[in-house]
Write a protein that holds these residues in place. Structure first.
Motif, mmCIF file in Angstrom:
data_model
loop_
_atom_site.group_PDB
_atom_site.id
_atom_site.type_symbol
_atom_site.label_atom_id
_atom_site.label_comp_id
_atom_site.label_asym_id
_atom_site.label_seq_id
_atom_site.Cartn_x
_atom_site.Cartn_y
_atom_site.Cartn_z
ATOM 1 N N LEU A 273 0.863 -1.092 -0.093
ATOM 2 C CA LEU A 273 0.019 0.160 0.077
ATOM 3 C C LEU A 273 0.811 1.291 0.060
ATOM 4 O O LEU A 273 0.215 2.429 -0.499
ATOM 5 C CB LEU A 273 -0.988 -0.242 1.296
ATOM 6 C CG LEU A 273 -1.990 1.077 1.265
ATOM 7 C CD1 LEU A 273 -3.035 1.006 0.073
ATOM 8 C CD2 LEU A 273 -2.689 1.101 2.834
ATOM 9 N N GLU A 274 2.025 1.148 0.548
ATOM 10 C CA GLU A 274 2.881 2.445 0.743
ATOM 11 C C GLU A 274 4.298 2.310 0.238
ATOM 12 O O GLU A 274 5.199 2.120 0.972
ATOM 13 C CB GLU A 274 2.902 2.689 2.326
ATOM 14 C CG GLU A 274 1.663 2.664 2.987
ATOM 15 C CD GLU A 274 0.819 3.899 2.977
ATOM 16 O OE1 GLU A 274 1.101 4.880 2.168
ATOM 17 O OE2 GLU A 274 -0.160 4.261 3.623
ATOM 18 N N PRO A 275 4.568 1.882 -0.855
ATOM 19 C CA PRO A 275 5.895 1.407 -1.322
ATOM 20 C C PRO A 275 6.747 2.835 -1.116
ATOM 21 O O PRO A 275 6.216 3.920 -1.488
ATOM 22 C CB PRO A 275 5.790 1.383 -2.833
ATOM 23 C CG PRO A 275 4.434 1.906 -3.186
ATOM 24 C CD PRO A 275 3.394 1.658 -2.049
ATOM 25 N N VAL A 276 7.963 2.607 -0.635
ATOM 26 C CA VAL A 276 8.644 3.659 -0.131
ATOM 27 C C VAL A 276 9.284 4.521 -1.470
ATOM 28 O O VAL A 276 9.021 5.964 -1.861
ATOM 29 C CB VAL A 276 9.898 3.430 0.588
ATOM 30 C CG1 VAL A 276 10.950 4.438 0.704
ATOM 31 C CG2 VAL A 276 9.478 2.650 1.752
ATOM 32 N N ALA A 277 9.673 3.658 -2.569
ATOM 33 C CA ALA A 277 9.799 4.410 -3.877
ATOM 34 C C ALA A 277 8.822 4.401 -4.764
ATOM 35 O O ALA A 277 8.061 3.517 -4.898
ATOM 36 C CB ALA A 277 11.112 3.496 -4.540
ATOM 37 N N SER A 278 8.504 5.647 -5.297
ATOM 38 C CA SER A 278 7.192 5.792 -6.069
ATOM 39 C C SER A 278 7.449 5.362 -7.457
ATOM 40 O O SER A 278 6.438 4.826 -8.319
ATOM 41 C CB SER A 278 6.726 7.107 -5.848
ATOM 42 O OG SER A 278 7.822 8.114 -6.242
ATOM 43 N N HIS A 279 8.703 5.574 -7.895
ATOM 44 C CA HIS A 279 8.743 5.128 -9.473
ATOM 45 C C HIS A 279 10.216 4.724 -9.803
ATOM 46 O O HIS A 279 11.166 4.675 -9.046
ATOM 47 C CB HIS A 279 8.729 6.636 -10.163
ATOM 48 C CG HIS A 279 7.466 7.412 -10.195
ATOM 49 N ND1 HIS A 279 6.987 8.310 -9.381
ATOM 50 C CD2 HIS A 279 6.494 7.225 -11.169
ATOM 51 C CE1 HIS A 279 5.951 8.713 -9.476
ATOM 52 N NE2 HIS A 279 5.589 8.031 -10.592
ATOM 53 N N LEU A 280 10.285 3.784 -10.731
ATOM 54 C CA LEU A 280 11.331 3.247 -11.356
ATOM 55 C C LEU A 280 11.623 3.699 -12.854
ATOM 56 O O LEU A 280 10.478 4.095 -13.505
ATOM 57 C CB LEU A 280 11.583 1.835 -11.214
ATOM 58 C CG LEU A 280 11.393 1.237 -9.871
ATOM 59 C CD1 LEU A 280 11.492 -0.636 -9.879
ATOM 60 C CD2 LEU A 280 12.813 1.761 -8.912
#
Length: 408
Positions: A273-280
């Motif tokens: 629900l809360e991934p620390v990294a938002s984008h790759l």
């Protein structure tokens, strides 16, 4: 497609995503010029696993292109192909479940020592405590154990801090400040560790890099990479997990009463629900074809791919209905991990995933067994440099110390 999740006892209004930043949504696949935005779980996973047609987007990730042009060796996170496979195979031994198990006593001892201050004073800043924990644990794996002065955690935090000056002079001063932070980290933490391992190698990453002929500047770059990938991200996740667990007493009770697999399932769902990294970020080196909703999208070679992990982790096709609700019991589509794509996938999947969850779990168990409350909701901001959320002012208070307020 998954079925509707069960009637989850935690899926009420304040059990939803806390790190919303107003940009969630948009088409599953869309492009503007040569930049393609992917928000579908299936499309993001396909790209992450396509090592033949897709490479790391080092010109977009962490602003790394200019920094890496002067390096003899790229950090492992920015490598591709055979060099990356060889390095990953070599460092994998530091992150196996058996290797992580050996750190269990160290994590528990560090947690006990860090929380002793909270017990004494009745108050504490979880952001500082979780950073100290993350640095102490990851430092053992990396080999940053010979600092000339205390404060490795503060020096790493300074490395990752960012400023947004509006003037040219301000930007130059900010760049100089950043270089001074890197120099301080090198002189006080990295160089002494290198010197110690040249004399007596150990079973850690720095010793391995020295055996591979890495120069000091290359090792510094690797250590800075681990500082973000293995330390800063764990710091933020511990804070986010604690926020969820402290806000809901039923979730907290179930977490503390559960065995390790169930506790890890709760932490994985929070991370989904809360991934620390938002984008790759990735770049295509050959044409890539993606399918979604019955349509085929042809991505040409040379395109920049922006992989939206937050959107992919909330794709109902992968994680079921009510994807922004916290529900550890939710049924997942076949092949979907409980943490979805929060640790990436494919060749560049985070090697320290198990370690991050293990140390978070051991620390949170000790913390949540104290009569601790969250004095107020944390201050949440976003790091444009790292593409991650940051939790600050995470003030904890022991109820026995007179704390009658706080969020519960």
């Amino acid at each position: 497609m998954t079925t509707r999740p069960p009637n989850c006892p935690y899926a009420h209004s304040h059990r939803h995503r806390k790190s919303g930043r107003g940009e969630d949504g948009g088409r599953a696949i869309e492009h503007r010029g040569d930049t393609w935005h992917l928000r579908s779980y299936a499309a993001v996973k396909q790209v992450l696993r396509d090592g033949d047609r897709v490479r790391q987007g080092i010109d977009a990730a962490l602003g790394a292109k200019a920094a890496l042009q002067t390096r003899q060796r790229k950090p492992v996170i920015f490598q591709d192909g055979a060099p990356h496979r060889e390095q990953r195979a070599a460092i994998a031994r530091f992150f196996t479940p058996s290797a992580v198990a050996a750190y269990g006593a160290l994590i528990e001892a560090a947690s006990e020592r860090i929380l002793a201050g909270l017990r004494r004073s009745g108050r504490g800043d979880l952001s500082a405590m979780s950073m100290q924990l993350a640095v102490e644990v990851a430092a053992q794996v990396v080999g940053l154990t010979n600092a000339r002065r205390p404060g490795t955690d503060r020096r790493i935090a300074a490395l990752m801090s960012q400023a947004h000056p509006r003037t040219r002079l301000g930007r130059r001063l900010a760049a100089l400040h950043s270089q001074l932070n890197a120099l301080r980290f090198y002189l006080l933490d990295v160089r002494p560790a290198i010197a110690a391992r040249r004399k007596k190698p150990r079973e850690d990453v720095i010793s391995h890099l020295l055996a591979q002929g890495y120069r000091d500047v290359d090792i510094l770059t690797e250590c800075m990479t681990y500082a973000f990938a293995g330390m800063v991200t764990t710091r933020e996740f511990v804070g986010m997990a604690a926020w969820h667990l402290l806000e809901d007493q039923a979730l907290r009770r179930d977490y503390l009463a559960a065995q390790e697999p169930e506790r890890h399932r709760i932490l994985h769902e929070i991370l989904r629900l809360e991934p620390v990294a938002s984008h790759l970020y990735r770049r295509t080196v050959a044409e890539v074809r993606l399918r979604h909703g019955g349509e085929t999208y042809t991505v040409p070679a040379g395109a920049l791919l922006v992989l939206d992990l937050r959107a992919a982790n909330a794709d109902p096709e992968a994680v079921g209905a009510e994807p922004l609700a916290l529900c550890p019991q939710r049924p997942l589509a076949r092949g979907v991990h409980p943490f979805a794509l929060s640790f990436g996938d494919g060749a560049h999947r985070c090697p320290g995933a198990y370690l991050a969850i293990k140390e978070s779990d051991l620390f949170l168990q000790q913390l949540l067994r104290l009569p601790v409350i969250l004095q107020r909701p944390p201050r949440l901001t976003w790091s444009d440099q790292l593409g991650s959320y940051e939790l600050r002012d995470v003030t904890l208070e022991l109820a026995s110390a007179g704390g009658s307020g706080g969020t519960t």
